[in-house]
Design an enzyme around this catalytic site. Structure first.
Site, mmCIF file in Angstrom:
data_model
loop_
_atom_site.group_PDB
_atom_site.id
_atom_site.type_symbol
_atom_site.label_atom_id
_atom_site.label_comp_id
_atom_site.label_asym_id
_atom_site.label_seq_id
_atom_site.Cartn_x
_atom_site.Cartn_y
_atom_site.Cartn_z
ATOM 1 N N TRP A 10 0.734 -1.171 -0.104
ATOM 2 C CA TRP A 10 0.114 -0.017 -0.023
ATOM 3 C C TRP A 10 0.904 1.147 -0.142
ATOM 4 C CZ3 TRP A 10 -4.414 -1.436 4.106
ATOM 5 C CH2 TRP A 10 -4.932 -2.404 3.583
ATOM 6 N N HIS A 95 12.920 -2.761 -1.080
ATOM 7 C CA HIS A 95 12.365 -2.301 -2.175
ATOM 8 C C HIS A 95 12.873 -1.385 -3.026
ATOM 9 C CE1 HIS A 95 9.102 -0.510 -4.184
ATOM 10 N NE2 HIS A 95 8.152 -1.604 -4.218
ATOM 11 N N GLU A 167 11.543 -7.186 -9.045
ATOM 12 C CA GLU A 167 10.696 -5.947 -9.468
ATOM 13 C C GLU A 167 11.670 -5.000 -10.581
ATOM 14 O OE1 GLU A 167 9.720 -3.390 -6.251
ATOM 15 O OE2 GLU A 167 11.775 -3.445 -5.702
ATOM 16 N N SER A 213 3.906 -3.023 -12.041
ATOM 17 C CA SER A 213 2.563 -2.718 -12.735
ATOM 18 C C SER A 213 1.696 -3.995 -12.998
ATOM 19 C CB SER A 213 2.592 -2.081 -13.982
ATOM 20 O OG SER A 213 3.489 -0.869 -13.907
ATOM 21 N N GLY A 234 1.492 -3.246 -6.321
ATOM 22 C CA GLY A 234 1.619 -1.822 -5.931
ATOM 23 C C GLY A 234 0.140 -1.063 -6.083
ATOM 24 N N GLY A 235 -0.003 -0.236 -7.028
ATOM 25 C CA GLY A 235 -1.183 0.624 -7.396
ATOM 26 C C GLY A 235 -2.267 -0.488 -7.247
#
EC number: 5.3.1.1
Length: 251
Positions: A10, A95, A167, A213, A234-235
């Site tokens: 988040w 990250h 990632e 993504s 993520g988003g």
């Protein structure tokens, strides 16, 4: 057989009220999903609230970072021991945003990973290359350095507490996604590397997630690859419906 893991990061979003609303909306959408480990990573201030709301639903809670000491005069830091106490079972370490904005190095990633394992947390260990590194054909060199650095001096017996998350930095928040084949190529490389360091059985047991993504529209193709065992989202994890769509990739 590796159990798929879908984790929602988040990031720096969601107040306490927003985080509570999100977990309350998410749980009923995924409560019937079997054989997929589901993890959400709220901001520090919402961890305990989200953990209590998730309760015994099967949705687990991660922190987005930690420090490598258990306690002491380290103003502003949060230890894995405290995260465990607050209700975390997992923690994201290394990250790309931590590496890019906060000076995270392979050395600090390694210290944090060891501390998290000591506290009984499962580590989501992030690795990935930038666009410049990919374009100069340094992807595998960068990944190898990060994987070896992150896993330095960690015994094979503790690998059950580590999940690697690949990632590609160029695909985070950009709308660009590595193609299924591009992602699989790097995941296969990571698994081969773990086999070189620890052995084939350890490599075969390790879960490797893709992050960058990830959306309900592309999760199925990614998960069809032999070395992709889940996703760090993520988003799309900020909305219950889209995250549930990813969790329910099996249909």
């Amino acid at each position: 057989m590796r159990t798929p893991l879908i984790a929602g990061n988040w990031k720096l979003f969601k107040t306490l009220a927003d985080a509570t609303a999100l977990i309350d909306e998410l749980v009923p959408l995924v409560s019937d999903v079997k054989d997929v480990e589901i993890v959400v990573a709220p901001v520090f201030t919402a961890i305990n609230t989200v953990a209590k709301a998730a309760g015994k639903t099967g949705v687990k809670v991660a922190a987005q970072d930690c420090y490598w000491e258990d306690e002491g005069a380290f103003t502003g830091e949060v230890s894995p021991k405290l995260l465990k106490d607050a209700g975390c079972s997992h923690v994201i370490i290394g990250h790309s945003e931590r590496r890019q904005y906060f000076g995270e190095t392979d050395g600090t990633v390694n210290l944090k990973t060891k501390a998290a394992i000591r506290a009984g947390l499962t580590v989501l260990l992030c690795v990935g290359e930038s666009l410049a590194q990919r374009e100069s054909n340094d992807t595998f060199k960068v990944i190898e350095t990060q994987v070896r650095g992150g896993l330095a001096d960690i015994p094979a017996a503790e690998l059950t507490q580590i999940v690697v998350a690949y990632e590609p930095v160029w695909a985070i928040g950009t709308g660009k996604t590595a193609s299924d084949a591009q992602a699989q190529e790097v995941h296969a490389f990571i698994r081969t590397l773990v086999a070189q360091i620890y052995g084939p059985s350890e490599a075969d047991a390790m879960r490797i997630l893709y992050g960058g993504s990830v959306k309900p529209e592309n999760i199925k193709g990614l998960m069809s690859q032999p070395d992709i065992d889940g996703a760090l989202v993520g988003g799309a994890s900020l909305k219950a419906e889209s995250f549930a769509g990813i969790v329910r990739f099996k249909g």
